[in-house]
Design a protein around this motif. Structure first.
Motif, mmCIF file in Angstrom:
data_model
loop_
_atom_site.group_PDB
_atom_site.id
_atom_site.type_symbol
_atom_site.label_atom_id
_atom_site.label_comp_id
_atom_site.label_asym_id
_atom_site.label_seq_id
_atom_site.Cartn_x
_atom_site.Cartn_y
_atom_site.Cartn_z
ATOM 1 N N HIS A 356 -44.352 -24.470 95.896
ATOM 2 C CA HIS A 356 -44.845 -24.395 97.275
ATOM 3 C C HIS A 356 -44.838 -22.947 97.757
ATOM 4 O O HIS A 356 -44.752 -22.685 98.955
ATOM 5 C CB HIS A 356 -43.989 -25.262 98.207
ATOM 6 N N GLY A 357 -44.927 -22.016 96.818
ATOM 7 C CA GLY A 357 -44.888 -20.601 97.166
ATOM 8 C C GLY A 357 -46.256 -20.049 97.506
ATOM 9 O O GLY A 357 -47.200 -20.781 97.825
ATOM 10 N N LEU A 358 -46.375 -18.721 97.396
ATOM 11 C CA LEU A 358 -47.618 -18.047 97.748
ATOM 12 C C LEU A 358 -48.423 -17.629 96.523
ATOM 13 O O LEU A 358 -49.649 -17.629 96.547
ATOM 14 C CB LEU A 358 -47.310 -16.804 98.603
ATOM 15 N N LYS A 359 -47.713 -17.283 95.438
ATOM 16 C CA LYS A 359 -48.399 -16.783 94.247
ATOM 17 C C LYS A 359 -48.866 -17.919 93.341
ATOM 18 O O LYS A 359 -48.164 -18.918 93.184
ATOM 19 C CB LYS A 359 -47.456 -15.896 93.431
ATOM 20 N N PRO A 360 -50.035 -17.751 92.703
ATOM 21 C CA PRO A 360 -50.385 -18.672 91.619
ATOM 22 C C PRO A 360 -49.429 -18.458 90.447
ATOM 23 O O PRO A 360 -48.932 -17.352 90.229
ATOM 24 C CB PRO A 360 -51.823 -18.292 91.261
ATOM 25 N N VAL A 361 -49.177 -19.522 89.695
ATOM 26 C CA VAL A 361 -48.167 -19.496 88.638
ATOM 27 C C VAL A 361 -48.828 -19.712 87.281
ATOM 28 O O VAL A 361 -49.524 -20.711 87.080
ATOM 29 C CB VAL A 361 -47.107 -20.599 88.860
ATOM 30 N N LEU A 362 -48.609 -18.770 86.367
ATOM 31 C CA LEU A 362 -48.970 -19.001 84.967
ATOM 32 C C LEU A 362 -47.776 -19.710 84.348
ATOM 33 O O LEU A 362 -46.722 -19.108 84.128
ATOM 34 C CB LEU A 362 -49.261 -17.692 84.240
ATOM 35 N N LEU A 363 -47.934 -20.999 84.088
ATOM 36 C CA LEU A 363 -46.805 -21.859 83.738
ATOM 37 C C LEU A 363 -46.903 -22.328 82.290
ATOM 38 O O LEU A 363 -47.914 -22.895 81.872
ATOM 39 C CB LEU A 363 -46.776 -23.077 84.674
ATOM 40 N N LEU A 364 -45.838 -22.092 81.556
ATOM 41 C CA LEU A 364 -45.721 -22.615 80.197
ATOM 42 C C LEU A 364 -44.868 -23.878 80.250
ATOM 43 O O LEU A 364 -43.690 -23.823 80.607
ATOM 44 C CB LEU A 364 -45.069 -21.578 79.274
ATOM 45 N N VAL A 418 -50.771 -23.531 81.636
ATOM 46 C CA VAL A 418 -51.625 -23.881 82.768
ATOM 47 C C VAL A 418 -51.405 -22.872 83.893
ATOM 48 O O VAL A 418 -50.422 -22.128 83.895
ATOM 49 C CB VAL A 418 -51.328 -25.305 83.299
ATOM 50 N N ILE A 419 -52.322 -22.864 84.828
ATOM 51 C CA ILE A 419 -52.151 -22.082 86.054
ATOM 52 C C ILE A 419 -52.079 -23.057 87.216
ATOM 53 O O ILE A 419 -52.902 -23.973 87.320
ATOM 54 C CB ILE A 419 -53.302 -21.078 86.253
ATOM 55 N N TYR A 420 -51.073 -22.873 88.047
ATOM 56 C CA TYR A 420 -50.912 -23.731 89.219
ATOM 57 C C TYR A 420 -51.133 -22.902 90.475
ATOM 58 O O TYR A 420 -50.558 -21.820 90.631
ATOM 59 C CB TYR A 420 -49.512 -24.342 89.254
ATOM 60 N N ASN A 421 -51.987 -23.411 91.360
ATOM 61 C CA ASN A 421 -52.260 -22.743 92.629
ATOM 62 C C ASN A 421 -51.544 -23.496 93.747
ATOM 63 O O ASN A 421 -51.928 -24.619 94.087
ATOM 64 C CB ASN A 421 -53.769 -22.713 92.901
#
Length: 493
Positions: A356-364, A418-421
Motif C-alpha cells: 500500500h506504498g507509493l513506489k511500484p515494486v519489482l517483486l520476486l 512481477v511488478i506490483y503497482n
C-alpha cells in the motif's frame, strides 16, 4: 524378471471395464465421476489402498467407471457399489454411501487385518519411493522426507529416487505424487505444473534447484540430514572463509552458555541450512579475532544477550546483530538483509507498507531465496550512486506466505518476477520465464516494458472489442431487417 514385472503391474490400481481374473482378494469400486457419494468415498478407498500397500498387505484395487462401462451387465443398479471378492467369488458388498469404518469392517470380516493398520498412519516404506496421497498432507511428516512432485513428468528422476531411497533406507523417506494428485494439494505446498523436488524436515521446506543427477540429488539428501548449527573453531573458520565469495555472509553465534545458544538459534540455523552458513563457537581464538566476548556465567546483572551474541562475517569484517535476543521477529529480517542489503524482504510487519506504498515494486516470488542473489545484484547496480530510485526491489518467500500465490497469482509458476503497482493495485508480468535467460537483461526489460505499458496485467484485463463488434453487427442487422420490414409494410399499404 517376468515375475517381478507381473507383481509390479498387479500392485497398480486398475481402471478398466473388465474385471481381472486374478487369485486372492480384490476390491472393486463401481462409480460415476459426477456422483457426489462416489466422490466422497473416493478418499476412503484411496486411504485404505495406501495404508494396506505401506503395510505389505495384498489387496488389489479395481475401479469401474459406469459412465463409460456397461455396469448393468454386472447387475450393478446403483453407484457407488463396492464389492470385495476372493478368487473371483463375491464375499461382501456395500451399495450406496457409507463411512470409512464400514469399508474397514467389510475388509476385516474376511481378511482379518489388525485395526491398527487403518488407524496408525504409516507414510513411509523404508528403502522405497512411496506413492503419496492427498490425505498424507493433512498432518506432519515425521523425520526427513524428499518428495518428487509431478513424478510422471520426470521418469528419469524417478529412477534415481529408487536408487537413492535404497541407499538411505533407514535415514530419509522418499515419496512421489503424480500430476493428478499434485494438483489437489498444490496450494498446501506451493508447487506448480512442472516436476519439482521438495525436502521436508521439522518445519523446513527446501526446493532442489540444481541439475537432477544422481550425484546432485545425493548431495541434496546429505545436506538435509547433516547437523545444523555445527560448532566452529579457528581452524574450521579459516577453511570456510577461504571459499567465501565477496558479499557472501557467514553467520556465527558466540556463546558462553551452550543451552541458551541452542535455544535461540538452533531452529533458525536448521531453517537456513540450504540458504547460508550458520555456526556457533566458544573458541577463545575466534573471540579475539572478532573482538566479541560473551560473558561467562556467574557475573551479576547479566542477561541472555551477554552470554549469546549473533554476528555475521562478511567481506573480511565481523558485524554484530543490533537486535536483542528477545526481538525474535527482527532477527530473521536482519539475517536476510545481511545477505541481501539492497532488497526488502516481505514480512508480516512490512507487508502492508509495501503493498500500500507509493513506489511500484519489482517483486520476486520465490522459495528458499532462489534467484534472490541475482535480484540483489541487479538492485545493487540500479541503486549505485543514486540517492533515490523510483522502484522498490523486494522478495517474497511463498513458504512464509502460503496463501499469497493462491489468492493473487494462482496460475503463475514459482519462481516468478512481477511488478506490483500500489496505486492501481494490480500485478504486471511477462509471459516468458527468466530462469533460463540472463536475469539482469530480463529484469531490466521488465522495468522498461512496464514504463511503456507493454507488460501483461494480472489477471489479464478482459478485452471487450469482440463484444462491441458483435453488438455492431446485431445493430446493423436489426437496422437492415427493420428497413426491409418497413418497405414491405409500405408496399402492402
Amino acid at each position: 524378471m517376468i515375475l517381478i514385472l507381473f507383481q509390479l503391474i498387479a500392485s497398480e490400481i486398475l481402471d478398466t471395464c473388465t474385471i481381472p481374473d486374478t487369485e486372492g482378494f480384490i476390491l472393486t469400486k463401481y462409480y460415476k465421476p459426477e456422483c457426489p457419494h462416489c466422490i466422497k468415498i473416493e478418499g476412503y478407498i484411496d486411504e485404505i489402498d495406501s495404508l494396506l500397500e505401506r503395510n505389505g498387505i495384498d489387496l488389489k484395487m479395481h475401479y469401474v467407471d459406469c459412465s463409460t462401462c456397461n455396469c448393468e451387465e454386472k447387475n450393478i443398479k446403483l453407484v457407488p457399489t463396492v464389492i470385495l471378492s476372493q478368487n473371483n467369488v463375491e464375499k461382501e458388498k456395500i451399495v450406496g454411501k457409507a463411512n470409512y469404518n464400514a469399508y474397514i469392517n467389510m475388509i476385516n470380516n474376511h481378511m482379518n487385518i489388525p485395526n491398527t493398520v487403518f488407524y496408525r498412519h504409516k507414510k513411509n516404506i523404508p528403502g522405497k519411493v512411496v506413492k503419496l496421497k492427498e490425505f498424507d498432507f493433512d498432518d506432519a511428516f515425521e523425520g526427513p522426507w524428499i518428495i518428487l512432485f509431478n513424478s510422471d513428468k520426470d521418469k528419469s528422476t524417478r529412477k534415481i529416487f529408487e536408487k537413492i531411497a535404497a541407499e538411505y533406507k533407514d535415514v530419509i523417506s522418499f515419496g512421489e505424487l503424480n500430476t493428478k494428485r499434485t494438483k489437489k494439494i498444490r496450494n498446501k505446498v506451493n508447487v506448480q505444473d512442472e516436476s519439482s523436488i521438495l525436502a521436508l524436515f521439522r518445519g523446513l521446506v527446501a526446493e532442489m534447484t540444481e541439475e537432477r543427477t544422481y550425484e546432485k540429488i545425493k548431495e541434496f539428501s546429505e545436506k538435509l540430514i547433516e547437523p545444523s548449527f555445527k560448532l566452529m573453531d579457528m581452524k574450521l573458520f579459516k577453511e570456510e572463509t577461504r571459499f567465501l565469495k565477496r558479499g557472501e555472509p557467514l553467520f556465527l553465534v558466540f556463546y558462553s552458555d551452550l543451552g541458551l545458544a541452542n535455544l535461540y538459534f538452533k531452529r533458525i540455523a536448521h531453517e537456513y541450512k540450504f540458504r547460508t552458513k550458520f555456526y556457533k563457537t566458544n573458541d577463545p581464538l575466534l573471540f579475539e579475532r572478532a573482538s566479541i566476548f560473551p560473558k561467562k556465567a556467574g557475573i551479576e546483572n547479566m542477561n541472555d544477550n551477554d552470554k549469546v551474541i549473533l554476528s555475521v562475517y562478511k567481506n573480511g569484517i565481523f558485524h554484530q546483530c543490533p537486535f536483542g535476543l528477545e526481538e525474535n521477529n527482527k532477527i530473521p529480517e536482519w539475517i536476510f538483509n545481511s545477505h541481501f542489503p539492497n532488497l526488502t524482504r516481505i514480512t508480516n510487519e512490512n507487508f502492508s507498507s509495501v503493498f500500500h506504498g507509493l513506489k511500484p515494486v519489482l517483486l520476486l516470488v520465490t522459495r528458499n531465496d532462489q534467484f534472490v542473489d541475482k535480484l540483489e545484484s541487479f538492485s545493487t547496480n540500479k541503486y549505485y550512486g543514486l540517492p533515490f530510485y523510483e522502484f522498490l526491489f523486494a522478495a517474497l518467500d511463498v513458504d512464509s506466505f502460503p496463501k499469497f500465490t493462491e489468492y493473487f497469482l494462482p496460475t503463475l509458476s514459482i519462481p516468478i518476477l512481477v511488478i506490483y503497482n500500489p496505486q492501481t493495485q494490480k500485478f504486471y508480468f511477462k509471459l516468458s520465464k527468466f530462469d533460463k535467460v540472463d536475469f539482469n537483461e530480463y529484469a531490466n526489460r521488465m522495468l522498461v516494458d512496464y514504463e511503456s505499458n507493454k507488460l501483461y496485467e494480472y489477471p489479464k484485463g478482459k478485452s471487450y472489442t469482440i463484444y462491441f463488434v458483435i453488438l455492431a453487427i446485431v445493430v446493423v442487422s436489426l437496422f437492415i431487417i427493420s428497413g426491409i420490414f418497413v418497405s414491405k409494410l409500405q408496399k402492402y399499404d
